[in-house]
Design a protein around this motif. Structure first.
Motif, PDB file in Angstrom:
ATOM      1  N   GLN A 190      31.146 -48.886   8.158  1.00  0.00           N
ATOM      2  CA  GLN A 190      31.168 -47.611   8.866  1.00  0.00           C
ATOM      3  C   GLN A 190      32.558 -46.972   8.877  1.00  0.00           C
ATOM      4  O   GLN A 190      32.704 -45.839   9.318  1.00  0.00           O
ATOM      5  CB  GLN A 190      30.664 -47.805  10.306  1.00  0.00           C
ATOM      6  N   CYS A 191      33.545 -47.699   8.382  1.00  0.00           N
ATOM      7  CA  CYS A 191      34.911 -47.166   8.285  1.00  0.00           C
ATOM      8  C   CYS A 191      35.221 -46.623   6.891  1.00  0.00           C
ATOM      9  O   CYS A 191      36.370 -46.269   6.623  1.00  0.00           O
ATOM     10  CB  CYS A 191      35.913 -48.264   8.641  1.00  0.00           C
ATOM     11  N   LEU A 192      34.233 -46.557   6.022  1.00  0.00           N
ATOM     12  CA  LEU A 192      34.477 -46.187   4.631  1.00  0.00           C
ATOM     13  C   LEU A 192      34.160 -44.718   4.330  1.00  0.00           C
ATOM     14  O   LEU A 192      34.053 -44.333   3.166  1.00  0.00           O
ATOM     15  CB  LEU A 192      33.647 -47.083   3.702  1.00  0.00           C
ATOM     16  N   GLY A 193      34.024 -43.895   5.369  1.00  0.00           N
ATOM     17  CA  GLY A 193      33.724 -42.483   5.137  1.00  0.00           C
ATOM     18  C   GLY A 193      34.789 -41.783   4.320  1.00  0.00           C
ATOM     19  O   GLY A 193      34.499 -40.822   3.590  1.00  0.00           O
ATOM     20  N   GLY A 194      36.037 -42.258   4.401  1.00  0.00           N
ATOM     21  CA  GLY A 194      37.117 -41.636   3.642  1.00  0.00           C
ATOM     22  C   GLY A 194      36.913 -41.681   2.145  1.00  0.00           C
ATOM     23  O   GLY A 194      37.470 -40.851   1.416  1.00  0.00           O
ATOM     24  N   MET A 195      36.119 -42.634   1.652  1.00  0.00           N
ATOM     25  CA  MET A 195      35.844 -42.690   0.216  1.00  0.00           C
ATOM     26  C   MET A 195      35.100 -41.442  -0.238  1.00  0.00           C
ATOM     27  O   MET A 195      35.380 -40.897  -1.313  1.00  0.00           O
ATOM     28  CB  MET A 195      35.032 -43.952  -0.110  1.00  0.00           C
ATOM     29  N   CYS A 196      34.173 -40.974   0.597  1.00  0.00           N
ATOM     30  CA  CYS A 196      33.431 -39.757   0.258  1.00  0.00           C
ATOM     31  C   CYS A 196      34.340 -38.529   0.354  1.00  0.00           C
ATOM     32  O   CYS A 196      34.251 -37.617  -0.472  1.00  0.00           O
ATOM     33  CB  CYS A 196      32.234 -39.592   1.194  1.00  0.00           C
ATOM     34  N   GLY A 197      35.213 -38.514   1.354  1.00  0.00           N
ATOM     35  CA  GLY A 197      36.166 -37.416   1.462  1.00  0.00           C
ATOM     36  C   GLY A 197      37.109 -37.375   0.279  1.00  0.00           C
ATOM     37  O   GLY A 197      37.466 -36.299  -0.218  1.00  0.00           O
ATOM     38  N   ALA A 198      37.533 -38.554  -0.189  1.00  0.00           N
ATOM     39  CA  ALA A 198      38.407 -38.619  -1.358  1.00  0.00           C
ATOM     40  C   ALA A 198      37.714 -38.053  -2.592  1.00  0.00           C
ATOM     41  O   ALA A 198      38.317 -37.324  -3.391  1.00  0.00           O
ATOM     42  CB  ALA A 198      38.824 -40.070  -1.607  1.00  0.00           C
ATOM     43  N   PHE A 199      36.434 -38.375  -2.748  1.00  0.00           N
ATOM     44  CA  PHE A 199      35.687 -37.872  -3.895  1.00  0.00           C
ATOM     45  C   PHE A 199      35.546 -36.358  -3.832  1.00  0.00           C
ATOM     46  O   PHE A 199      35.677 -35.664  -4.850  1.00  0.00           O
ATOM     47  CB  PHE A 199      34.307 -38.535  -3.940  1.00  0.00           C
ATOM     48  N   LEU A 200      35.302 -35.820  -2.625  1.00  0.00           N
ATOM     49  CA  LEU A 200      35.195 -34.370  -2.472  1.00  0.00           C
ATOM     50  C   LEU A 200      36.502 -33.678  -2.864  1.00  0.00           C
ATOM     51  O   LEU A 200      36.498 -32.700  -3.621  1.00  0.00           O
ATOM     52  CB  LEU A 200      34.834 -34.016  -1.036  1.00  0.00           C
ATOM     53  N   VAL A 201      37.627 -34.189  -2.357  1.00  0.00           N
ATOM     54  CA  VAL A 201      38.920 -33.570  -2.654  1.00  0.00           C
ATOM     55  C   VAL A 201      39.238 -33.681  -4.140  1.00  0.00           C
ATOM     56  O   VAL A 201      39.789 -32.761  -4.750  1.00  0.00           O
ATOM     57  CB  VAL A 201      40.028 -34.212  -1.795  1.00  0.00           C
ATOM     58  N   ALA A 202      38.870 -34.808  -4.755  1.00  0.00           N
ATOM     59  CA  ALA A 202      39.097 -34.960  -6.194  1.00  0.00           C
ATOM     60  C   ALA A 202      38.286 -33.935  -6.984  1.00  0.00           C
ATOM     61  O   ALA A 202      38.789 -33.352  -7.957  1.00  0.00           O
ATOM     62  CB  ALA A 202      38.730 -36.378  -6.629  1.00  0.00           C
ATOM     63  N   THR A 203      37.042 -33.694  -6.577  1.00  0.00           N
ATOM     64  CA  THR A 203      36.225 -32.708  -7.294  1.00  0.00           C
ATOM     65  C   THR A 203      36.775 -31.302  -7.126  1.00  0.00           C
ATOM     66  O   THR A 203      36.606 -30.458  -8.016  1.00  0.00           O
ATOM     67  CB  THR A 203      34.758 -32.738  -6.814  1.00  0.00           C
ATOM     68  N   GLN A 204      37.434 -31.032  -5.997  1.00  0.00           N
ATOM     69  CA  GLN A 204      38.069 -29.717  -5.827  1.00  0.00           C
ATOM     70  C   GLN A 204      39.101 -29.489  -6.925  1.00  0.00           C
ATOM     71  O   GLN A 204      39.136 -28.434  -7.561  1.00  0.00           O
ATOM     72  CB  GLN A 204      38.735 -29.629  -4.451  1.00  0.00           C
ATOM     73  N   GLY A 205      39.959 -30.485  -7.135  1.00  0.00           N
ATOM     74  CA  GLY A 205      40.991 -30.346  -8.151  1.00  0.00           C
ATOM     75  C   GLY A 205      40.448 -30.372  -9.566  1.00  0.00           C
ATOM     76  O   GLY A 205      41.024 -29.767 -10.467  1.00  0.00           O
ATOM     77  N   LEU A 206      39.320 -31.053  -9.770  1.00  0.00           N
ATOM     78  CA  LEU A 206      38.773 -31.210 -11.114  1.00  0.00           C
ATOM     79  C   LEU A 206      37.927 -30.027 -11.570  1.00  0.00           C
ATOM     80  O   LEU A 206      37.846 -29.743 -12.771  1.00  0.00           O
ATOM     81  CB  LEU A 206      37.921 -32.492 -11.189  1.00  0.00           C
ATOM     82  N   THR A 207      37.276 -29.314 -10.634  1.00  0.00           N
ATOM     83  CA  THR A 207      36.255 -28.348 -11.040  1.00  0.00           C
ATOM     84  C   THR A 207      36.494 -26.904 -10.615  1.00  0.00           C
ATOM     85  O   THR A 207      35.987 -25.988 -11.274  1.00  0.00           O
ATOM     86  CB  THR A 207      34.871 -28.765 -10.491  1.00  0.00           C
ATOM     87  N   ILE A 208      37.220 -26.656  -9.518  1.00  0.00           N
ATOM     88  CA  ILE A 208      37.296 -25.292  -8.985  1.00  0.00           C
ATOM     89  C   ILE A 208      38.014 -24.346  -9.941  1.00  0.00           C
ATOM     90  O   ILE A 208      37.691 -23.163 -10.012  1.00  0.00           O
ATOM     91  CB  ILE A 208      37.939 -25.291  -7.585  1.00  0.00           C
ATOM     92  N   GLY A 209      38.992 -24.867 -10.685  1.00  0.00           N
ATOM     93  CA  GLY A 209      39.673 -24.004 -11.640  1.00  0.00           C
ATOM     94  C   GLY A 209      38.726 -23.412 -12.660  1.00  0.00           C
ATOM     95  O   GLY A 209      38.967 -22.315 -13.190  1.00  0.00           O
ATOM     96  N   THR A 210      37.606 -24.106 -12.941  1.00  0.00           N
ATOM     97  CA  THR A 210      36.611 -23.618 -13.894  1.00  0.00           C
ATOM     98  C   THR A 210      35.435 -22.940 -13.208  1.00  0.00           C
ATOM     99  O   THR A 210      34.957 -21.892 -13.649  1.00  0.00           O
ATOM    100  CB  THR A 210      36.084 -24.787 -14.752  1.00  0.00           C
ATOM    101  N   LEU A 211      34.964 -23.538 -12.103  1.00  0.00           N
ATOM    102  CA  LEU A 211      33.760 -23.037 -11.441  1.00  0.00           C
ATOM    103  C   LEU A 211      34.036 -21.868 -10.491  1.00  0.00           C
ATOM    104  O   LEU A 211      33.183 -20.999 -10.324  1.00  0.00           O
ATOM    105  CB  LEU A 211      33.091 -24.163 -10.648  1.00  0.00           C
ATOM    106  N   GLY A 212      35.196 -21.851  -9.842  1.00  0.00           N
ATOM    107  CA  GLY A 212      35.440 -20.919  -8.750  1.00  0.00           C
ATOM    108  C   GLY A 212      34.950 -21.524  -7.446  1.00  0.00           C
ATOM    109  O   GLY A 212      34.135 -22.444  -7.428  1.00  0.00           O
TER     110      GLY A 212
END
Length: 323
Positions: free
Chosen positions: A93-115
């Motif tokens: 139940q303390c591992l929620g940060g893993m999902c937050g890390a994935f979200l932030v990583a996708t921001q840097g990986l995709t927003i420049g292309t997707l908007g």
């Protein structure tokens, strides 16, 4: 006798839910801003993982100073250790940060292309369905939340609304393939909000729950970044000099702390829908006021944003479900 003394539990519950919806919507606007910041940072660094490490790392440093400096934060750390030792809080139940890390990583990986707008619709699609499942399973601190017709209608209407908002971009096969990453990130957000709420309940401190989230997320991102360097080499970009590029982490602190604090009043689905409404409004405003090459706001975008707000109101005004 004051008005507060005569207020019924039902009135207080409704007031807390409405207040929670307002706070979640405001934090959703902040998430849209964070998405733009981390997306641009990923472009500057030429590496989405590097941008995520910078964002999460700054947030963690702020919390490492802030939490021990506050009495509530120190009590929360002690309470969290005790809850883990006694088993009232499970390690998973303390591992929620893993999902937050994935979200932030996708921001840097995709927003420049997707908007921001297309990124948001992908996150919404995953988050809405996942929120229903998480509430139904009782993972969050509010326990099991039956999927009532009104809650289901709000969720379905939200997906339709964001589809309308960015429908002109969804015909691009490349964008659809890249959108799978934020789609998966959206699925993880609901679980993250639920387990962070459990940590907050055990610690009796939203700041402590946020610190746990950022610590786990930063470690996850450092491992992913190390693998990225081993495969692709060191990023070719450079750290920008503009200070606003480094606000993604502090914005994340506000978002995670608000979510952990109010999920017990709203449930995971309503929290997610309110956050989505803020994200949509923020994404539309950003694409209108500060457009990029990937931004294409139009009439459908504005209509979709308005419809999203209606969907959130439908779910927010639903009476509490019987368990």
């Amino acid at each position: 006798m004051t008005t507060a003394d005569t207020a019924t539990p039902q009135t207080l519950s409704a007031a807390r839910r409405i207040t929670g919806v307002a706070l979640a919507s405001a934090s959703g606007v902040a998430v849209a801003v964070q998405s733009r910041i981390n997306g641009e940072l990923g472009v500057r660094l030429d590496d989405g993982f590097a941008a995520a490490v910078v964002s999460f790392g700054i947030g963690l440093l702020v919390l490492l100073v802030l939490v021990p400096a506050t009495p509530g934060g120190r009590r929360g750390l002690v309470a969290t250790r005790k809850a883990l030792r006694t088993g009232t809080l499970r390690p998973w139940q303390c591992l929620g940060g893993m999902c937050g890390a994935f979200l932030v990583a996708t921001q840097g990986l995709t927003i420049g292309t997707l908007g921001v707008a297309v990124f948001t619709v992908a996150v919404v699609a995953g988050q809405t369905g996942s929120s229903l499942a998480v509430d139904r399973a009782g993972i969050g601190p509010t326990g099991r939340q039956p999927v009532t017709r009104q809650r289901l209608a709000g969720a379905v209407l939200t997906v339709l609304a964001v589809g309308l908002a960015v429908g002109d971009r969804l015909g691009d096969p490349g964008a659809l393939a890249l959108a799978l990453l934020p789609l998966l990130a959206g699925v993880g957000i609901a679980w993250q909000q639920a387990v962070n709420g459990r940590v907050r309940a055990a610690a009796d401190s939203a700041l402590t729950a946020t610190l746990v989230n950022f610590a786990v997320g930063t470690v996850t991102l450092l491992v992913a970044f190390a693998i990225d360097i081993a495969v692709r080499g060191w990023p070719g970009g450079h750290l920008p000099t503009e200070p606003w590029f480094y606000l993604g982490g502090p914005i994340g602190i506000v978002f995670i702390a608000i979510a952990a604090a109010i999920v017990r009043f709203t449930g995971v689905l309503l929290l997610g829908l309110a956050t989505i409404a803020g994200q949509i409004v923020g994404a539309v405003l950003l694409d209108l006021v500060l457009p990029t090459a990937a931004s294409h706001p139009g009439v459908n975008t504005l209509l979709g944003a308005a419809l999203t707000m209606v969907a959130v109101l439908i779910a927010a005004l639903a009476p509490p479900a019987r368990r």
